[in-house]
Every structure is written in C-alpha cells, then in structure tokens.
Design an enzyme around this catalytic site. Structure first.
Site, PDB file in Angstrom:
ATOM      1  N   CYS B 104       0.827  -1.200   0.000  1.00 39.13           N
ATOM      2  CA  CYS B 104       0.000   0.000   0.000  1.00 39.13           C
ATOM      3  C   CYS B 104       0.861   1.250   0.000  1.00 39.13           C
ATOM      4  CB  CYS B 104      -0.920  -0.016   1.217  1.00 39.13           C
ATOM      5  SG  CYS B 104      -1.973   1.442   1.313  1.00 39.13           S
ATOM      6  N   CYS B 200      -5.747  -3.257   7.288  1.00 37.21           N
ATOM      7  CA  CYS B 200      -6.975  -2.462   7.229  1.00 37.21           C
ATOM      8  C   CYS B 200      -8.141  -3.144   6.543  1.00 37.21           C
ATOM      9  CB  CYS B 200      -6.704  -1.116   6.578  1.00 37.21           C
ATOM     10  SG  CYS B 200      -6.272  -1.205   4.835  1.00 37.21           S
TER      11      CYS B 200
END
Lengths: 384, 366
Positions: B104, B200
C-alpha cells in the site's frame, strides 16, 4: 458564504430572508408546544395550521392531506414504508424507478427485507421512463409505485401524469407517490394534475429551512406511521412540531410557488449560459440526460478524462462550490446509481460534475464558475 | 495561496495522523487534510472495525474542522483493490506471505498522496507514521521513530531521497504516550482512540477468514506432511498457511509443529520442528536503497525480516541488479518469502527488498 461562488443549490439553497425573519420571530413569539390545552399552545397551533394551509393551497389539496415531517427523506420513508405496509399484506409489491433518491431506494429495500416484492422501473440513457413500459413492469398487482418528478442528480423531468395515468389503468389499486423535492422550485405541483396519491416536498430545496418537509397524502389513504408517540398529525407522524421551522416551510412553499415561473426562466438562462461558456472552451464535455426534458436549475456535465472529486477540490480552493452526483453520497462508495441506470460507465459517472443555481445566482457567478471549471478540467487533463 | 510552506496530511482518523496535522499547523505550515478512502468492506458495506470505517472519516473531518484546515476525501478504492488487495490475495494463493501495508505504501498511500499534493500545489506530504526523516549534509535519511515499540520505519523502506525530501513525519520524535497527551491537550476527540490492530481490509475474522472468503473454491484441500514426507494431517487450503505458523495446523504428532513450507500448486503444507525454521541466509529481490546506491558488499547491517522482529546482525551482498543476499551472524526464525527484509545501520533504514528464499541453518539443533 459571501466570498464563495455557491452553485450547489440542488443540495441546499439558502432560505429566503423573509423565511429567516419569520422563523426567528416565531421562535420568540410562539415557543409553546401545540399539544397543550392553553392559550399559548393555541397560538402555536395557529402557526402550524396557517403553514398547513399555505402548503395545501400551493399543491391543490385539503389541509388534512398535509403531513409535516423532518424533511424529504422522512417523507419518502413514510410514503414507502407507511403506505405500502397497509396494502397488499402480507407481501405488497412495490415498484420504484432506478433513479430514485436514496431515501426512496433504501426504504424500498427495507420493505423488501420485510417481505415486500420489489420491482425496479428502468430508465433510458437520458434518464426517462416510458409510461407504457412502466405499466408493464408494475403489472396489475403493484401496491405502491414511486417515481420522482425531477431527478436531483441530472435534473430529468419524468412524465408523471402519463406514468400515473397508465399505472392507474394497469394496477387499479396502486398508490402512486412522487418525490417532488427537486421539482417544486421550477415545476407546477398540483396533486390532481399529476394524478398521484402522495407527494414529497422538502424545505431546504425551496428557500425554507433544513429539517422540515411534508408528505402530501390523498384523503382516504391509510398510512402506518413511522414515528409513533404523541399522535400529532392525526396519528400519522408523532413528535412535537418544529413550529418555527414549519412556519418558515409554509412561507417558503408559498413564495417558491409564486416565483416559480420567473425562477424557471432565470434558471434556464443561467444554466444555458454556463453550458455555452464551458462547451466553447472545453472539448469532450457532455450534458447528462441531454435528450430529456430537464429542470432548468440543474446542469449535470461529464468531462472526459478527469475525476470529478479532483475537480471539486481544485474548484473548492478557488471558492467555487459545486458537487459531483448527489450530495447525499458521503457514505456511498459506488458510482452514482442514477448515472449507472442511464448507461454511464463507471469512469463516466466519476467524471460528472453537477452545477445548480438558485434565486440568488448572478450571471457574474456563472461566468466565474464556468471559467474556473474550464481551468480545473484543463489542469487535470494536463496532469495525466 | 500563502507564502507558508504547504503540506498535504494523510489523515486516517487515528490519533497519530491527527496529532501530525496539529503539529504542522502549529509550526506554521499551510495544511490540507485528506483521507484516502481505500476500502469499503469486501461487499461494499463499510466496515465497523479496523480501518476506513465511517467513523474514521468522520473523526478525521472533525479534527480538521477543529484545526481550521480544509479537508477532502479521495476515493481510491478501485486502485487499492487492484493494486494491493488482489495482489496480496494472489500472493497467498501462490504460497508467499505478502505484507499489505508495504504494498500500500509503495503503490497507493505515498504515490497517490504525492500526486494529489502536486495537483493542489502542496510542496510536502505528511503522515502519522512513527518514523523520522532527518537531513544530514543536505541528504535526507529515514530513521526509526523514537518510540521503538511503535516504530514503523520497516514499512517505509522503499522510499528514496527524492521522496524523503518532500515527506514530513511530525510524530516520529514522540512516544505514543506523548502523542496521546498532545491529542488530549489539543482537545482532539481521537486522543483515546484505539489503534487499528490488523491489516486495514481484514475484518474481524483475521487474514485467514478473509482469504477463505476471497479464495473460496480456489482453495484446494490437501495433506500436511512431515519432513520425511509422511502424512500427518489434512488442511483446507495451502494458501491459508504461512511459514512459522503453529495454530490451525491439524496435525497429530508429538511435540510442537510449525509450518516449514507451503506449496499451493501441489496442495501440500509441510511441518517440522522449530529448529528447521532457523535460517542464516536470506535472499531478496525488488531491492531499493534509500541513498540510491547499494552498500558495499560484505558491509555490516542489522536486518529485520518481519515488521515486529528484532533486528539481527548480518552482512549484505548485492547479487544482481535489484537483488541481495543477507548472511546473518545469528539465525532468523521463520523467514517467510513475500515479507520484506529491511536493512538498518543503527536507527537508519538503508534499504530493503522482498524476501524470495532463505537457507536453513545447518547448525540448528532439533
């Protein structure tokens, strides 16, 4: 607000000065709860009933057919859940258009989860509903149908009277509701002419305060209340009245109806001006729903090769306030369901900006905003 | 526009990024707060735990409002799904253990944030990572955060000097306790907020449950084998396992057994003793060096082979373009291909790469 170029009136439009004054005055002079048994209460009742008469007159109904709510969303929910619940038990059939406001769609999905059969009425690429097609989707067993008069995202005007007329023939027992929140400021709203049984009106779309609206319900229709308790609104919507808000709402309805023709003309010239300016400077700009009759105060444009949310940020930094798709999309992650239903691809939907004008909008604002939009689009395209 | 230096702060709604934004405002920067909307739940329903909840954006917005800074939400869910989530799932399916946060940072968080920043004319970007950028002799360096227990420099190893020049990490000098105290003092409603504990996009069920749902019928049940090749159990899908894993291994054997190898192609999972997972040599590719130049061959570095592992002393060799070989002075345990091997000199990150293979430590007993 003074130094902003505000062109998001379809989201909320500033209340009329007279409405603000009336609300302030009402808060001072009529703070009592209308359900009391005394003089002070009766003064508050008078205020509420005066507003009710204003709304009833504007829509061509009896005062008893006006139910005050906390706004358009509550009115939509009450229409879908409150009207359908008492019809076609145990499992009523509900039909809603594919481009309804989230309040109608989500209420319809809730009804579905409670056992109703849900049918979606499709639209064509311009967002229009074909009345014959609609009647065939509804067949003969639809208990409740809901089609908005003016779509809030692209402004397309649906042929409600025709749709309702066809539906009443096909499904004689059907109750027909129309969400007129976005239509009221520029389109004539008269219950009988529209041939509908229920209408949603929203205060903050027409120069009234946020947090107040009404559901017009034809006499004789049974309605199961969403909000229960004190029996207000003839048992259809409990809760102490927002007396000052309702006063403001009533006045706004009256004023908006009075100014409708003038506003419609002004709005048309303003949005056309915006479109001409933008189209002359920017390639690959398309009006969504261009082939359909559209409300004059909304201009929904898509721009090839940009992301609308980026444009919004650039414009915000220049003090220009517009939106992309609906303003209720803060929780929604998917591309606009309205644009998807109109056949737009996801990138097309995500490159759409919505500009909407209000009573206060000036030509200068339009010129500045159009220029800023052209600059933003050019910047974003260059960046790619 | 002002003359103050401008910065775009990524605000997750957590206390770290909230305080980062507050500190920058305090220091006189022209701050713009943004939330990157990356994940909306596997089926489009916003999660209620972990990251990217509706409450998170609302928290970030309220902090921005309190600080008096503009605030925007940028929707990058499609890019996140395609660039992070799908490759991570594919990685597990092929038998490696990717670190989603690294992917990410590499592709989404810092790259997209930088794009948005330049679009809006912001000179800097900032995050609430526990790490520090320090400039020495005109050259920026990436250092661990002062709170060792919270240090996040490991997931930032891929940054280079150019990136570091425009990156601000305001809370790296603080301990977590100090960060919370600052948040409280500023009246930020995120002061007591719990940290999001897991990756997440992984829900309450953890990575395993997430993979089971995502891979579903691509999972192939198979056998669990011991070192000798004998079947000692069965599994529901090799992709669900990672090197060093002990739980969830349906094994009937004496002594503790750990996953030593995963091969989704053949559907086998191998287990063995703790000692079999000791490694002295680690090879990695996709290597990047903060300074742009690899360290001299055979130079001493400290190596972390996982986010939370202790750094181990060793020597680094560049083997070919973009690859390195690490020879550790003491063995590392459960080196998992797909994870990052990050090299430190003291507190400074000098670079790292993606682990491809390791060699067992022949001297390990058991």
């Amino acid at each position: 607000m003074a130094d902003l170029i505000y062109l998001d009136h379809a989201a909320s439009t500033p209340p009329f000065a007279e409405v603000i004054d009336l609300i302030a005055e009402t808060l001072r002079s009529s703070p009592a709860n209308p359900t009391g048994a005394h003089t002070a209460a009766r003064a508050a009742v008078r205020v509420v009933e005066d507003a009710r008469e204003q709304v009833a007159a504007a829509v061509g109904v009896n005062p008893g057919e006006v139910v005050f709510t906390s706004g358009g969303s509550e009115a939509d929910n009450t229409a879908i859940l409150g009207l359908a619940a008492v019809r076609g038990r145990p499992a009523p059939t509900i039909a809603v258009s594919a481009i309804e406001h989230g309040a109608v769609l989500e209420a319809a999905r809730e009804a579905e989860s409670l056992g109703a059969e849900l049918r979606i009425i499709e639209v064509d690429d311009d967002g229009l509903i074909d009345p014959t097609r609609c009647a065939s989707i509804c067949r003969s067993d639809t208990a409740l149908a809901s089609v908005m008069l003016v779509n809030n995202e692209v402004g397309v005007i649906e042929p409600i009277a025709e749709i309702a007329g066809n539906l009443h023939l096909a499904s004689p027992g059907a109750v027909i509701h129309t969400d007129a929140a976005q239509a009221f400021s520029t389109q004539p709203i008269e219950r009988a002419s529209l041939e509908v049984d229920a209408i949603t009106i929203s205060g903050h779309k027409i120069g009234g305060p946020q947090g107040v609206g009404a559901l017009i319900v034809r006499d004789g229709l049974e309605l199961r209340p969403l909000i229960r308790g004190g029996g207000q609104e003839l048992g259809r919507r409990a809760g102490t009245h927002n007396v000052a808000g309702i006063a403001g709402f009533g006045l706004a309805v009256e004023m908006a109806a009075e100014r409708r023709n003038d506003f419609a003309k002004r709005a048309r010239s303003l949005t056309e001006r915006a479109w001409e300016l933008i189209a002359s400077k920017v390639d690959g700009a398309v009006v969504n729903g261009s082939g359909a009759p559209r409300a004059p105060h909304i201009l929904s444009l898509r721009f090839e090769g940009i992301r609308a949310e980026d444009a919004l940020v650039l414009l915000d930094r220049e003090g220009v306030c517009i939106s992309s798709g609906a303003s209720c999309a803060s929780g929604a992650q998917k591309p606009s369901h309205v644009l998807s239903a109109m056949g737009c691809s996801a990138p097309e939907a995500r490159s759409t900006l919505r500009l909407s004008v209000g009573w206060s909008t000036t030509e200068v604002e339009i010129d500045l905003a159009a220029e800023a939009i052209c600059v933003a689009v050019a910047t974003l395209r260059r960046e790619k | 526009m002002t003359d103050r230096p401008s910065v775009m702060v990524a605000m997750s709604g957590g206390v770290d990024s909230s305080v980062a934004a507050a500190l920058l405002v305090d220091r006189g920067y022209d701050v713009t707060g943004v939330t990157l909307k990356l994940w909306a739940g596997a089926d489009g329903t916003p999660p209620t735990s972990g990251c990217c909840t509706a409450a998170d954006a609302s928290d970030a917005r309220s902090v921005a409002s309190l600080l008096g800074i503009p605030y925007y939400v940028f929707d990058y869910q499609d890019e996140f799904r395609a660039g992070v989530v799908d490759p991570v799932i594919a990685g597990y399916a092929s038998g490696v253990t990717p670190n989603p946060c690294i992917e990410c940072n590499r592709l989404i968080k810092l790259a997209l944030l930088r794009e948005r920043a330049s679009l809006l004319g912001c000179e800097f970007i900032a995050t609430g990572h526990h790490a520090r950028v320090m400039t020495t002799n005109g050259r920026p360096r990436l250092l661990r955060g002062c709170d060792r227990a919270k240090d996040q420099s490991y997931v930032l190893y891929m940054l280079d000097e150019i990136s570091l020049r425009s990156l601000l990490l305001p809370i790296g000098e603080m301990t977590k306790t100090q960060v919370r105290a600052t948040a409280r003092r500023l009246g930020l409603r995120t002061a007591e907020k719990d940290e999001s504990q897991d990756v997440c996009f992984v829900g309450d069920g953890g990575m395993r449950a997430f993979l089971e749902t995502e891979l579903a019928d691509r999972l192939v049940a198979g056998e669990v084998l011991d070192r000798a090749g004998a079947t000692v159990g069965r599994h529901r899908g090799a992709a669900l396992f990672t090197i060093g894993q002990r739980r969830g291994v349906g094994v009937s054997a004496a002594g503790r057994r750990f996953v030593t190898a995963v091969d989704p192609a053949s559907g086998t999972v191998r287990v063995g003793s703790r000692a079999e997972l000791e490694s002295r040599v680690v090879e990695a590719d996709g290597v990047s060096w903060v300074s742009g130049l690899p360290p001299e061959d055979d130079s001493q570095v400290m190596v972390q082979i996982r986010y939370a592992s202790d750094p181990l002393p060793g020597r680094v060799f560049s083997t070919s373009q973009g690859s390195m070989r690490l020879e550790l002075d003491q063995s590392a345990w459960a080196v998992a291909p797909g994870q990052a091997a990050v090299c430190y000199r003291g507190d400074e990150v000098i670079g790292g790469g993606t682990i491809r293979r390791s060699e067992p430590d022949a001297t390990a007993t058991g």
